[in-house]
Design an enzyme around this catalytic site. Sequence first.
Site, PDB file in Angstrom:
ATOM      1  N   ASP A  54       0.865  -1.185   0.000  1.00 31.27           N
ATOM      2  CA  ASP A  54       0.000   0.000   0.000  1.00 31.27           C
ATOM      3  C   ASP A  54       0.899   1.231   0.000  1.00 31.27           C
ATOM      4  O   ASP A  54       1.122   1.878   1.021  1.00 31.27           O
ATOM      5  CB  ASP A  54      -0.921  -0.014   1.221  1.00 31.27           C
ATOM      6  CG  ASP A  54      -2.024   1.029   1.082  1.00 31.27           C
ATOM      7  OD1 ASP A  54      -2.076   1.704   0.032  1.00 31.27           O
ATOM      8  OD2 ASP A  54      -2.817   1.172   2.034  1.00 31.27           O
ATOM      9  N   ASN A  83      -7.748  -2.388   7.849  1.00 33.79           N
ATOM     10  CA  ASN A  83      -7.106  -1.488   8.807  1.00 33.79           C
ATOM     11  C   ASN A  83      -7.334  -0.012   8.502  1.00 33.79           C
ATOM     12  O   ASN A  83      -6.915   0.841   9.261  1.00 33.79           O
ATOM     13  CB  ASN A  83      -5.613  -1.779   8.793  1.00 33.79           C
ATOM     14  CG  ASN A  83      -5.061  -1.740   7.380  1.00 33.79           C
ATOM     15  OD1 ASN A  83      -5.820  -1.813   6.414  1.00 33.79           O
ATOM     16  ND2 ASN A  83      -3.778  -1.604   7.248  1.00 33.79           N
ATOM     17  N   GLU A  92     -11.730   8.306  11.562  1.00 34.20           N
ATOM     18  CA  GLU A  92     -12.078   8.319  12.978  1.00 34.20           C
ATOM     19  C   GLU A  92     -12.278   9.733  13.487  1.00 34.20           C
ATOM     20  O   GLU A  92     -11.472  10.616  13.200  1.00 34.20           O
ATOM     21  CB  GLU A  92     -10.961   7.615  13.758  1.00 34.20           C
ATOM     22  CG  GLU A  92     -11.356   7.146  15.132  1.00 34.20           C
ATOM     23  CD  GLU A  92     -10.300   6.185  15.701  1.00 34.20           C
ATOM     24  OE1 GLU A  92     -10.379   4.977  15.389  1.00 34.20           O
ATOM     25  OE2 GLU A  92      -9.401   6.642  16.407  1.00 34.20           O
ATOM     26  N   HIS A 125      -7.114   7.320   7.642  1.00 35.92           N
ATOM     27  CA  HIS A 125      -6.005   6.398   7.351  1.00 35.92           C
ATOM     28  C   HIS A 125      -6.320   5.587   6.094  1.00 35.92           C
ATOM     29  O   HIS A 125      -7.240   4.769   6.099  1.00 35.92           O
ATOM     30  CB  HIS A 125      -5.803   5.453   8.549  1.00 35.92           C
ATOM     31  CG  HIS A 125      -4.787   4.371   8.311  1.00 35.92           C
ATOM     32  ND1 HIS A 125      -4.985   3.064   8.681  1.00 35.92           N
ATOM     33  CD2 HIS A 125      -3.557   4.408   7.755  1.00 35.92           C
ATOM     34  CE1 HIS A 125      -3.914   2.343   8.359  1.00 35.92           C
ATOM     35  NE2 HIS A 125      -3.038   3.125   7.792  1.00 35.92           N
ATOM     36  N   HIS A 153       3.294   6.561   5.597  1.00 35.38           N
ATOM     37  CA  HIS A 153       4.164   5.645   6.344  1.00 35.38           C
ATOM     38  C   HIS A 153       4.577   4.393   5.558  1.00 35.38           C
ATOM     39  O   HIS A 153       5.033   3.424   6.143  1.00 35.38           O
ATOM     40  CB  HIS A 153       3.574   5.305   7.718  1.00 35.38           C
ATOM     41  CG  HIS A 153       2.141   4.849   7.720  1.00 35.38           C
ATOM     42  ND1 HIS A 153       1.196   5.385   8.557  1.00 35.38           N
ATOM     43  CD2 HIS A 153       1.511   3.914   6.999  1.00 35.38           C
ATOM     44  CE1 HIS A 153       0.038   4.779   8.342  1.00 35.38           C
ATOM     45  NE2 HIS A 153       0.203   3.884   7.411  1.00 35.38           N
ATOM     46  N   ASN A 154       4.450   4.446   4.224  1.00 35.61           N
ATOM     47  CA  ASN A 154       4.979   3.369   3.357  1.00 35.61           C
ATOM     48  C   ASN A 154       5.670   4.023   2.158  1.00 35.61           C
ATOM     49  O   ASN A 154       5.055   4.198   1.109  1.00 35.61           O
ATOM     50  CB  ASN A 154       3.841   2.485   2.828  1.00 35.61           C
ATOM     51  CG  ASN A 154       3.428   1.396   3.790  1.00 35.61           C
ATOM     52  OD1 ASN A 154       4.014   1.218   4.848  1.00 35.61           O
ATOM     53  ND2 ASN A 154       2.412   0.652   3.405  1.00 35.61           N
ATOM     54  N   SER A 167      -5.057   7.235  19.956  1.00 35.14           N
ATOM     55  CA  SER A 167      -3.982   7.530  19.018  1.00 35.14           C
ATOM     56  C   SER A 167      -3.156   8.687  19.583  1.00 35.14           C
ATOM     57  O   SER A 167      -3.586   9.353  20.525  1.00 35.14           O
ATOM     58  CB  SER A 167      -4.557   7.918  17.656  1.00 35.14           C
ATOM     59  OG  SER A 167      -5.444   6.921  17.175  1.00 35.14           O
ATOM     60  N   HIS A 175       4.524   4.353  13.531  1.00 36.68           N
ATOM     61  CA  HIS A 175       3.338   4.789  12.771  1.00 36.68           C
ATOM     62  C   HIS A 175       2.033   4.283  13.378  1.00 36.68           C
ATOM     63  O   HIS A 175       0.955   4.670  12.958  1.00 36.68           O
ATOM     64  CB  HIS A 175       3.426   4.303  11.331  1.00 36.68           C
ATOM     65  CG  HIS A 175       2.953   2.890  11.133  1.00 36.68           C
ATOM     66  ND1 HIS A 175       3.411   1.820  11.871  1.00 36.68           N
ATOM     67  CD2 HIS A 175       2.054   2.369  10.262  1.00 36.68           C
ATOM     68  CE1 HIS A 175       2.827   0.722  11.467  1.00 36.68           C
ATOM     69  NE2 HIS A 175       1.985   1.010  10.496  1.00 36.68           N
ATOM     70  N   LYS A 233     -14.956   2.098   9.673  1.00 39.75           N
ATOM     71  CA  LYS A 233     -13.917   1.122   9.338  1.00 39.75           C
ATOM     72  C   LYS A 233     -14.103   0.629   7.914  1.00 39.75           C
ATOM     73  O   LYS A 233     -15.217   0.426   7.472  1.00 39.75           O
ATOM     74  CB  LYS A 233     -14.012  -0.094  10.268  1.00 39.75           C
ATOM     75  CG  LYS A 233     -13.544   0.145  11.679  1.00 39.75           C
ATOM     76  CD  LYS A 233     -12.071   0.454  11.757  1.00 39.75           C
ATOM     77  CE  LYS A 233     -11.211  -0.786  11.876  1.00 39.75           C
ATOM     78  NZ  LYS A 233      -9.783  -0.419  12.055  1.00 39.75           N
TER      79      LYS A 233
END
Length: 474
Positions: free
Chosen positions: A95, A202, A206, A234, A324-325, A380, A397, A473
Amino acid sequence: DLQQLHQIQPYLWTLPLKPGESRKEVLLYGSKPLLESMDDKVLEQIANVASLPGLVSAAMTMPDAHWGYGFPIGGVAAFDAEQGGVISAGGVGFDISCGIRCLRSKLNIQDVRPHLSTLADRLFHTIPAGVGEEGLLKLDTKQLDQVLLGGARWAVQQGYGREADLEFIEERGCMAGAVPANVSELAKKRQRGEMGTLGSGNHYLEVQVVDRIFDTTAAQAFGLQENQIIISIHCGSRGLGHQIGTEYLVSMAKAAGRCGIHLPDRELACAPIKSPEGQQYIGAMNAGINCALANRQILTHLTHETFMEVFPNSELETLFDVSHNTCKIEKHKIGGKSRVLHVHRKGATRAFGPGHDTLPERYRAVGQPVIIGGSMGTGSYVLAGSSDNPAFASASHGAGRALSRHQALARWHGKQLIGELAQQGILIRSRSMRGVAEEAPGAYKDVDLVAEATEQAGLARRVAFLRPLACVKG
Ligand code: 5GP
Ligand code: MN
Ligand code: MN
Protein backbone atom coordinates in the site's frame (compact mmCIF):
# COMPACT_ATOMS: atom_id res chain seq x y z
CA ASP A 1 12.75 -13.64 22.11
CA LEU A 2 14.78 -11.25 24.23
CA GLN A 3 17.57 -13.73 24.81
CA GLN A 4 18.85 -13.19 21.32
CA LEU A 5 19.11 -9.44 21.88
CA HIS A 6 21.71 -7.26 23.50
CA GLN A 7 20.57 -4.07 25.23
CA ILE A 8 22.65 -1.00 24.33
CA GLN A 9 20.53 1.68 26.01
CA PRO A 10 17.25 1.54 27.96
CA TYR A 11 15.26 1.84 24.69
CA LEU A 12 17.76 0.49 22.17
CA TRP A 13 18.72 -3.10 21.44
CA THR A 14 20.87 -4.90 18.92
CA LEU A 15 20.91 -8.37 17.43
CA PRO A 16 24.43 -9.83 17.71
CA LEU A 17 25.89 -11.62 14.68
CA LYS A 18 25.62 -15.38 14.60
CA PRO A 19 28.83 -17.30 13.87
CA GLY A 20 29.62 -17.01 10.17
CA GLU A 21 26.94 -14.34 9.57
CA SER A 22 27.95 -11.31 7.56
CA ARG A 23 25.74 -8.23 7.61
CA LYS A 24 25.48 -4.68 8.89
CA GLU A 25 24.17 -3.86 12.34
CA VAL A 26 20.54 -4.33 13.41
CA LEU A 27 19.09 -1.75 15.80
CA LEU A 28 15.73 -2.23 17.51
CA TYR A 29 14.10 0.71 19.25
CA GLY A 30 11.67 -0.02 22.05
CA SER A 31 11.14 -0.99 25.65
CA LYS A 32 11.68 -4.40 27.20
CA PRO A 33 7.96 -5.35 27.25
CA LEU A 34 7.52 -4.28 23.60
CA LEU A 35 10.55 -6.27 22.46
CA GLU A 36 9.47 -9.24 24.53
CA SER A 37 6.16 -9.31 22.71
CA MET A 38 7.73 -8.88 19.26
CA ASP A 39 7.49 -11.95 17.00
CA ASP A 40 10.80 -13.71 16.22
CA LYS A 41 10.11 -13.32 12.52
CA VAL A 42 10.86 -9.58 12.88
CA LEU A 43 14.41 -10.39 13.99
CA GLU A 44 14.95 -12.74 11.09
CA GLN A 45 13.52 -10.21 8.63
CA ILE A 46 15.48 -7.21 9.85
CA ALA A 47 18.70 -9.27 9.88
CA ASN A 48 17.98 -10.12 6.24
CA VAL A 49 17.55 -6.42 5.45
CA ALA A 50 20.90 -5.72 7.14
CA SER A 51 22.56 -8.06 4.65
CA LEU A 52 21.43 -6.13 1.55
CA PRO A 53 24.09 -4.26 -0.47
CA GLY A 54 24.70 -0.56 0.11
CA LEU A 55 22.83 -0.37 3.43
CA VAL A 56 23.99 2.65 5.41
CA SER A 57 24.88 2.21 9.10
CA ALA A 58 22.14 -0.18 10.30
CA ALA A 59 18.77 -1.74 9.57
CA MET A 60 16.30 -0.53 12.18
CA THR A 61 12.92 -1.35 13.67
CA MET A 62 10.58 1.10 15.37
CA PRO A 63 8.85 0.30 18.70
CA ASP A 64 5.66 -0.85 16.90
CA ALA A 65 7.44 -3.32 14.60
CA HIS A 66 5.86 -6.59 13.60
CA TRP A 67 6.22 -9.20 10.87
CA GLY A 68 5.59 -8.02 7.28
CA TYR A 69 6.14 -9.08 3.69
CA GLY A 70 9.94 -9.33 3.36
CA PHE A 71 10.73 -6.26 5.43
CA PRO A 72 9.09 -5.97 8.85
CA ILE A 73 6.38 -3.36 9.27
CA GLY A 74 8.01 -0.68 11.37
CA GLY A 75 11.26 -1.18 9.46
CA VAL A 76 13.63 1.60 8.42
CA ALA A 77 16.55 1.10 6.03
CA ALA A 78 18.63 3.68 4.14
CA PHE A 79 20.72 2.85 1.10
CA ASP A 80 23.42 4.75 -0.79
CA ALA A 81 23.17 4.53 -4.59
CA GLU A 82 26.91 5.26 -4.88
CA GLN A 83 27.72 2.18 -2.84
CA GLY A 84 25.59 -0.30 -4.76
CA GLY A 85 22.55 0.48 -2.64
CA VAL A 86 19.21 -1.10 -3.54
CA ILE A 87 15.55 -0.23 -3.58
CA SER A 88 12.96 -2.83 -2.62
CA ALA A 89 9.23 -2.95 -3.30
CA GLY A 90 8.79 -5.05 -0.14
CA GLY A 91 10.68 -2.36 1.77
CA VAL A 92 8.08 0.20 0.78
CA GLY A 93 5.05 -2.04 1.19
CA PHE A 94 2.19 -2.87 -1.13
CA ASP A 95 0.00 0.00 0.00
CA ILE A 96 2.38 2.64 -1.32
CA SER A 97 2.17 5.87 0.70
CA CYS A 98 -0.48 4.54 3.05
CA GLY A 99 -0.70 7.24 5.66
CA ILE A 100 -2.78 9.39 7.93
CA ARG A 101 -4.40 12.75 7.23
CA CYS A 102 -5.22 14.54 10.45
CA LEU A 103 -7.81 17.34 10.46
CA ARG A 104 -8.51 19.75 13.30
CA SER A 105 -11.90 21.29 13.95
CA LYS A 106 -13.01 24.25 16.02
CA LEU A 107 -15.60 22.02 17.68
CA ASN A 108 -15.27 20.52 21.12
CA ILE A 109 -16.67 17.40 22.73
CA GLN A 110 -19.73 19.20 24.10
CA ASP A 111 -20.69 20.36 20.59
CA VAL A 112 -20.35 16.91 19.09
CA ARG A 113 -21.49 14.44 21.75
CA PRO A 114 -25.27 15.01 21.23
CA HIS A 115 -24.92 14.61 17.44
CA LEU A 116 -22.29 11.87 17.37
CA SER A 117 -24.61 9.16 16.08
CA THR A 118 -25.88 11.37 13.25
CA LEU A 119 -22.33 12.38 12.39
CA ALA A 120 -21.17 8.75 12.33
CA ASP A 121 -24.12 7.78 10.09
CA ARG A 122 -23.51 10.68 7.72
CA LEU A 123 -19.80 9.93 7.43
CA PHE A 124 -20.51 6.24 6.87
CA HIS A 125 -22.97 7.19 4.15
CA THR A 126 -20.62 9.63 2.40
CA ILE A 127 -17.23 7.94 2.68
CA PRO A 128 -16.90 4.96 0.32
CA ALA A 129 -15.45 2.22 2.53
CA GLY A 130 -15.00 -1.53 2.31
CA VAL A 131 -13.98 -4.10 -0.29
CA GLY A 132 -15.03 -3.20 -3.83
CA GLU A 133 -16.74 0.03 -2.77
CA GLU A 134 -16.25 2.58 -5.54
CA GLY A 135 -15.94 6.35 -5.38
CA LEU A 136 -17.84 9.06 -7.20
CA LEU A 137 -15.09 9.56 -9.75
CA LYS A 138 -14.60 7.38 -12.78
CA LEU A 139 -11.29 8.28 -14.37
CA ASP A 140 -9.86 7.20 -17.69
CA THR A 141 -6.16 6.49 -18.11
CA LYS A 142 -5.39 10.03 -19.26
CA GLN A 143 -7.09 11.59 -16.25
CA LEU A 144 -5.42 9.11 -13.97
CA ASP A 145 -2.02 10.14 -15.33
CA GLN A 146 -2.84 13.66 -14.15
CA VAL A 147 -3.57 12.28 -10.66
CA LEU A 148 -0.27 10.42 -10.68
CA LEU A 149 1.62 13.58 -11.59
CA GLY A 150 -0.26 16.04 -9.45
CA GLY A 151 -1.18 14.27 -6.21
CA ALA A 152 -3.21 16.32 -3.74
CA ARG A 153 -2.49 19.39 -5.88
CA TRP A 154 -4.48 17.76 -8.70
CA ALA A 155 -7.34 17.06 -6.29
CA VAL A 156 -7.43 20.68 -5.13
CA GLN A 157 -7.48 21.84 -8.76
CA GLN A 158 -10.51 19.59 -9.30
CA GLY A 159 -12.30 21.29 -6.40
CA TYR A 160 -11.56 18.81 -3.62
CA GLY A 161 -10.48 20.66 -0.53
CA ARG A 162 -8.50 23.83 -0.42
CA GLU A 163 -5.17 25.25 -1.50
CA ALA A 164 -4.43 25.89 2.20
CA ASP A 165 -4.39 22.12 2.82
CA LEU A 166 -1.36 21.66 0.58
CA GLU A 167 1.14 23.36 2.86
CA PHE A 168 0.42 20.78 5.54
CA ILE A 169 1.00 17.69 3.41
CA GLU A 170 4.41 16.10 3.01
CA GLU A 171 6.00 17.27 -0.28
CA ARG A 172 3.42 20.07 -0.26
CA GLY A 173 0.95 17.54 -1.63
CA CYS A 174 2.80 16.69 -4.82
CA MET A 175 5.64 14.18 -5.05
CA ALA A 176 8.27 15.04 -7.65
CA GLY A 177 9.72 12.36 -9.91
CA ALA A 178 6.49 10.50 -10.65
CA VAL A 179 6.46 8.66 -13.99
CA PRO A 180 2.93 7.53 -14.91
CA ALA A 181 4.33 5.63 -17.91
CA ASN A 182 6.07 3.28 -15.45
CA VAL A 183 2.69 2.29 -14.02
CA SER A 184 0.96 -0.51 -15.93
CA GLU A 185 -2.40 -0.20 -17.65
CA LEU A 186 -3.70 -2.87 -15.31
CA ALA A 187 -2.70 -0.81 -12.26
CA LYS A 188 -4.50 2.20 -13.72
CA LYS A 189 -7.53 0.11 -14.60
CA ARG A 190 -7.74 -1.14 -11.01
CA GLN A 191 -7.77 2.47 -9.82
CA ARG A 192 -10.44 3.67 -12.25
CA GLY A 193 -13.23 3.77 -9.70
CA GLU A 194 -11.17 3.82 -6.53
CA MET A 195 -10.15 7.47 -6.16
CA GLY A 196 -11.68 8.91 -3.01
CA THR A 197 -12.24 5.57 -1.29
CA LEU A 198 -11.04 4.39 2.09
CA GLY A 199 -10.43 0.72 1.31
CA SER A 200 -10.89 -2.13 3.73
CA GLY A 201 -9.57 -3.64 6.93
CA ASN A 202 -7.11 -1.49 8.81
CA HIS A 203 -8.16 1.71 7.01
CA TYR A 204 -10.41 4.07 8.88
CA LEU A 205 -11.89 7.48 9.31
CA GLU A 206 -12.08 8.32 12.98
CA VAL A 207 -13.61 11.18 14.93
CA GLN A 208 -11.45 11.76 17.99
CA VAL A 209 -11.20 14.10 20.94
CA VAL A 210 -8.00 15.57 22.35
CA ASP A 211 -7.90 13.86 25.73
CA ARG A 212 -4.52 14.95 27.03
CA ILE A 213 -1.80 17.42 26.11
CA PHE A 214 1.81 16.47 26.84
CA ASP A 215 3.65 19.41 25.27
CA THR A 216 1.86 22.77 25.38
CA THR A 217 4.27 24.59 23.08
CA ALA A 218 4.04 22.01 20.31
CA ALA A 219 0.28 21.62 20.86
CA GLN A 220 -0.14 25.34 20.40
CA ALA A 221 1.86 25.27 17.17
CA PHE A 222 -0.24 22.32 15.93
CA GLY A 223 -3.45 24.14 16.98
CA LEU A 224 -4.45 21.47 19.50
CA GLN A 225 -6.20 21.90 22.82
CA GLU A 226 -7.99 19.65 25.28
CA ASN A 227 -11.56 18.58 24.37
CA GLN A 228 -11.11 19.62 20.75
CA ILE A 229 -12.49 17.39 17.99
CA ILE A 230 -9.96 15.91 15.54
CA ILE A 231 -10.51 13.66 12.54
CA SER A 232 -7.96 11.12 11.31
CA ILE A 233 -8.17 9.48 7.89
CA HIS A 234 -6.00 6.40 7.35
CA CYS A 235 -5.75 5.05 3.81
CA GLY A 236 -3.37 4.69 0.91
CA SER A 237 -3.00 4.17 -2.82
CA ARG A 238 -5.63 1.43 -3.12
CA GLY A 239 -5.52 -0.99 -6.06
CA LEU A 240 -2.99 1.06 -7.99
CA GLY A 241 -0.31 0.90 -5.31
CA HIS A 242 -0.91 -2.78 -4.76
CA GLN A 243 -0.57 -3.56 -8.45
CA ILE A 244 2.68 -1.55 -8.70
CA GLY A 245 4.11 -3.52 -5.79
CA THR A 246 3.05 -6.86 -7.24
CA GLU A 247 4.52 -6.17 -10.68
CA TYR A 248 7.80 -4.64 -9.55
CA LEU A 249 8.44 -7.50 -7.16
CA VAL A 250 8.80 -9.70 -10.23
CA SER A 251 11.02 -7.29 -12.15
CA MET A 252 13.17 -6.71 -9.03
CA ALA A 253 13.67 -10.43 -8.49
CA LYS A 254 15.00 -10.65 -12.05
CA ALA A 255 17.23 -7.60 -11.57
CA ALA A 256 18.62 -9.01 -8.32
CA GLY A 257 19.47 -12.26 -10.09
CA ARG A 258 21.16 -10.47 -12.97
CA CYS A 259 23.15 -8.21 -10.64
CA GLY A 260 24.29 -11.08 -8.44
CA ILE A 261 22.48 -9.85 -5.33
CA HIS A 262 21.99 -12.67 -2.87
CA LEU A 263 18.44 -12.65 -1.52
CA PRO A 264 18.12 -14.45 1.82
CA ASP A 265 14.35 -14.30 1.31
CA ARG A 266 12.50 -14.19 -2.00
CA GLU A 267 10.20 -11.53 -0.56
CA LEU A 268 13.19 -9.18 -0.23
CA ALA A 269 13.41 -8.78 -4.01
CA CYS A 270 15.27 -5.57 -4.73
CA ALA A 271 17.15 -3.86 -7.53
CA PRO A 272 20.21 -1.61 -7.45
CA ILE A 273 19.02 2.00 -7.26
CA LYS A 274 21.12 2.69 -10.34
CA SER A 275 19.64 -0.18 -12.39
CA PRO A 276 16.88 0.40 -14.97
CA GLU A 277 14.43 -1.63 -12.84
CA GLY A 278 15.33 0.38 -9.73
CA GLN A 279 14.81 3.67 -11.53
CA GLN A 280 11.55 2.51 -13.10
CA TYR A 281 10.21 1.47 -9.73
CA ILE A 282 11.10 4.84 -8.21
CA GLY A 283 9.10 6.61 -10.93
CA ALA A 284 6.15 4.26 -10.40
CA MET A 285 6.33 4.48 -6.61
CA ASN A 286 6.34 8.29 -6.74
CA ALA A 287 3.24 8.06 -8.92
CA GLY A 288 1.73 5.76 -6.28
CA ILE A 289 2.55 8.34 -3.61
CA ASN A 290 0.65 10.97 -5.58
CA CYS A 291 -2.29 8.60 -5.92
CA ALA A 292 -2.43 8.23 -2.13
CA LEU A 293 -2.05 11.98 -1.52
CA ALA A 294 -4.89 12.69 -3.97
CA ASN A 295 -7.01 9.99 -2.38
CA ARG A 296 -6.66 11.46 1.11
CA GLN A 297 -7.32 14.93 -0.28
CA ILE A 298 -10.65 13.81 -1.80
CA LEU A 299 -11.60 12.08 1.44
CA THR A 300 -10.70 15.25 3.34
CA HIS A 301 -13.10 17.16 1.13
CA LEU A 302 -15.92 14.63 1.65
CA THR A 303 -15.33 14.72 5.40
CA HIS A 304 -15.40 18.50 5.43
CA GLU A 305 -18.69 18.59 3.49
CA THR A 306 -20.27 16.10 5.87
CA PHE A 307 -19.17 18.04 8.93
CA MET A 308 -20.63 21.20 7.44
CA GLU A 309 -23.97 19.41 6.98
CA VAL A 310 -24.14 18.36 10.61
CA PHE A 311 -22.41 21.41 12.09
CA PRO A 312 -22.90 24.42 9.81
CA ASN A 313 -19.84 26.69 9.66
CA SER A 314 -17.62 24.06 11.22
CA GLU A 315 -14.45 24.60 9.24
CA LEU A 316 -11.91 21.80 9.22
CA GLU A 317 -8.23 22.46 8.65
CA THR A 318 -5.49 20.03 7.74
CA LEU A 319 -3.19 19.53 10.71
CA PHE A 320 -0.86 17.31 8.72
CA ASP A 321 -0.66 14.42 6.28
CA VAL A 322 2.03 11.79 6.84
CA SER A 323 2.82 8.78 4.70
CA HIS A 324 4.16 5.64 6.34
CA ASN A 325 4.98 3.37 3.36
CA THR A 326 7.59 5.11 1.22
CA CYS A 327 11.15 5.30 0.03
CA LYS A 328 12.31 8.90 -0.07
CA ILE A 329 15.51 10.48 -1.31
CA GLU A 330 16.81 12.60 1.55
CA LYS A 331 20.01 14.17 2.82
CA HIS A 332 21.26 12.81 6.13
CA LYS A 333 24.43 13.48 8.10
CA ILE A 334 26.43 10.29 8.56
CA GLY A 335 29.55 10.67 10.66
CA GLY A 336 29.48 14.43 10.14
CA LYS A 337 29.18 14.11 6.35
CA SER A 338 25.99 14.94 4.45
CA ARG A 339 24.92 12.10 2.15
CA VAL A 340 22.02 11.56 -0.22
CA LEU A 341 20.21 8.38 0.82
CA HIS A 342 17.20 6.35 -0.27
CA VAL A 343 15.34 5.92 3.01
CA HIS A 344 12.81 3.10 3.13
CA ARG A 345 10.15 3.56 5.77
CA LYS A 346 7.69 0.70 5.83
CA GLY A 347 5.08 1.19 8.49
CA ALA A 348 7.23 4.02 9.76
CA THR A 349 6.63 7.75 9.69
CA ARG A 350 9.01 10.49 8.66
CA ALA A 351 9.80 12.60 11.72
CA PHE A 352 11.87 15.64 10.80
CA GLY A 353 13.07 17.57 13.84
CA PRO A 354 12.77 21.26 14.66
CA GLY A 355 14.27 23.57 12.07
CA HIS A 356 13.97 21.25 9.08
CA ASP A 357 13.57 23.42 6.00
CA THR A 358 10.80 21.34 4.38
CA LEU A 359 8.43 21.86 7.32
CA PRO A 360 5.62 24.42 7.13
CA GLU A 361 6.71 27.60 8.86
CA ARG A 362 4.00 27.21 11.47
CA TYR A 363 5.59 23.98 12.74
CA ARG A 364 9.24 24.63 12.02
CA ALA A 365 10.23 25.51 15.57
CA VAL A 366 8.65 22.40 17.11
CA GLY A 367 9.25 19.70 14.47
CA GLN A 368 7.09 17.65 12.12
CA PRO A 369 3.76 16.27 13.33
CA VAL A 370 4.03 12.50 13.72
CA ILE A 371 0.78 10.57 13.86
CA ILE A 372 0.52 7.21 15.61
CA GLY A 373 -2.73 5.32 15.08
CA GLY A 374 -3.60 3.07 18.01
CA SER A 375 -6.91 1.25 17.65
CA MET A 376 -10.60 2.08 17.40
CA GLY A 377 -11.01 1.27 21.09
CA THR A 378 -7.95 2.73 22.77
CA GLY A 379 -6.59 5.90 21.20
CA SER A 380 -3.98 7.53 19.02
CA TYR A 381 -1.13 10.00 19.47
CA VAL A 382 0.19 13.12 17.86
CA LEU A 383 3.92 13.59 18.40
CA ALA A 384 6.53 16.01 17.14
CA GLY A 385 9.85 15.13 15.48
CA SER A 386 12.85 15.30 17.81
CA SER A 387 16.17 16.97 17.17
CA ASP A 388 18.92 14.36 16.80
CA ASN A 389 16.55 11.56 15.80
CA PRO A 390 18.90 8.55 15.55
CA ALA A 391 16.89 6.65 12.90
CA PHE A 392 17.17 8.71 9.70
CA ALA A 393 14.38 10.97 11.01
CA SER A 394 11.86 8.15 11.46
CA ALA A 395 9.34 7.17 14.10
CA SER A 396 6.53 4.71 14.84
CA HIS A 397 3.34 4.79 12.77
CA GLY A 398 0.89 2.82 14.92
CA ALA A 399 0.51 0.55 17.88
CA GLY A 400 1.43 -2.36 15.66
CA ARG A 401 -0.21 -5.75 15.57
CA ALA A 402 0.16 -8.08 18.51
CA LEU A 403 -2.06 -10.80 17.00
CA SER A 404 -2.52 -11.80 13.37
CA ARG A 405 -5.85 -11.18 11.65
CA HIS A 406 -6.44 -14.90 11.82
CA GLN A 407 -5.85 -15.02 15.59
CA ALA A 408 -8.09 -11.99 16.07
CA LEU A 409 -10.91 -13.60 14.09
CA ALA A 410 -10.76 -16.67 16.31
CA ARG A 411 -11.01 -14.54 19.45
CA TRP A 412 -13.55 -11.79 18.70
CA HIS A 413 -16.92 -11.30 16.97
CA GLY A 414 -17.53 -8.07 15.11
CA LYS A 415 -21.10 -7.49 16.29
CA GLN A 416 -20.28 -8.17 19.91
CA LEU A 417 -17.24 -5.91 19.76
CA ILE A 418 -19.31 -3.07 18.30
CA GLY A 419 -21.77 -3.48 21.17
CA GLU A 420 -19.02 -3.37 23.78
CA LEU A 421 -17.45 -0.29 22.25
CA ALA A 422 -20.86 1.44 22.04
CA GLN A 423 -21.16 0.95 25.80
CA GLN A 424 -17.92 2.88 26.16
CA GLY A 425 -19.37 5.63 23.98
CA ILE A 426 -17.41 4.67 20.85
CA LEU A 427 -19.51 4.26 17.70
CA ILE A 428 -18.28 1.91 14.96
CA ARG A 429 -19.70 1.89 11.45
CA SER A 430 -18.58 -0.86 9.08
CA ARG A 431 -19.88 -3.07 6.29
CA SER A 432 -17.68 -5.94 7.40
CA MET A 433 -18.15 -7.62 10.78
CA ARG A 434 -15.21 -9.83 9.91
CA GLY A 435 -13.09 -6.72 9.33
CA VAL A 436 -14.11 -5.30 12.70
CA ALA A 437 -13.12 -8.52 14.48
CA GLU A 438 -9.76 -8.57 12.70
CA GLU A 439 -9.16 -5.02 13.90
CA ALA A 440 -10.19 -5.61 17.51
CA PRO A 441 -8.38 -3.23 19.87
CA GLY A 442 -6.96 -6.26 21.65
CA ALA A 443 -5.23 -7.37 18.44
CA TYR A 444 -2.91 -4.38 18.70
CA LYS A 445 -0.07 -3.60 21.07
CA ASP A 446 -0.53 -1.08 23.85
CA VAL A 447 -0.34 2.27 22.05
CA ASP A 448 0.60 4.06 25.29
CA LEU A 449 3.70 1.88 25.57
CA VAL A 450 4.59 2.47 21.93
CA ALA A 451 4.22 6.26 22.21
CA GLU A 452 6.23 6.32 25.42
CA ALA A 453 8.99 4.18 23.91
CA THR A 454 9.00 6.35 20.80
CA GLU A 455 9.70 9.36 22.99
CA GLN A 456 12.20 7.65 25.27
CA ALA A 457 14.14 6.30 22.30
CA GLY A 458 14.52 9.87 21.04
CA LEU A 459 12.46 9.31 17.87
CA ALA A 460 9.68 11.87 18.55
CA ARG A 461 8.09 13.70 21.52
CA ARG A 462 4.50 13.12 22.63
CA VAL A 463 2.25 16.14 22.06
CA ALA A 464 -1.33 14.92 22.46
CA PHE A 465 -3.38 11.80 23.13
CA LEU A 466 -6.55 11.40 21.03
CA ARG A 467 -9.46 9.31 22.30
CA PRO A 468 -11.78 7.68 19.71
CA LEU A 469 -15.47 8.74 19.52
CA ALA A 470 -16.63 7.30 16.21
CA CYS A 471 -14.88 5.17 13.62
CA VAL A 472 -15.82 4.33 10.05
CA LYS A 473 -13.92 1.12 9.34
CA GLY A 474 -13.03 -0.09 5.89
P1 5GP B 1 -1.03 -0.08 9.16
O1 5GP B 1 -0.72 1.09 8.34
O2 5GP B 1 0.23 -0.78 9.60
O3 5GP B 1 -2.00 -1.01 8.54
O4 5GP B 1 -1.78 0.45 10.44
C1 5GP B 1 -1.28 1.51 11.19
C2 5GP B 1 -1.77 1.47 12.60
O5 5GP B 1 -3.11 1.93 12.67
C3 5GP B 1 -1.83 0.10 13.25
O6 5GP B 1 -0.57 -0.30 13.74
C4 5GP B 1 -2.83 0.31 14.36
O7 5GP B 1 -2.19 0.63 15.58
C5 5GP B 1 -3.65 1.51 13.91
N1 5GP B 1 -5.08 1.23 13.73
C6 5GP B 1 -5.67 0.19 13.08
N2 5GP B 1 -7.02 0.32 13.09
C7 5GP B 1 -7.29 1.47 13.77
C8 5GP B 1 -8.50 2.19 14.09
O8 5GP B 1 -9.61 1.80 13.77
N3 5GP B 1 -8.37 3.36 14.77
C9 5GP B 1 -7.16 3.85 15.14
N4 5GP B 1 -7.10 5.02 15.80
N5 5GP B 1 -6.01 3.21 14.86
C10 5GP B 1 -6.07 2.05 14.17
MN1 MN C 1 -2.72 0.79 4.11
MN1 MN D 1 -1.19 2.36 6.95
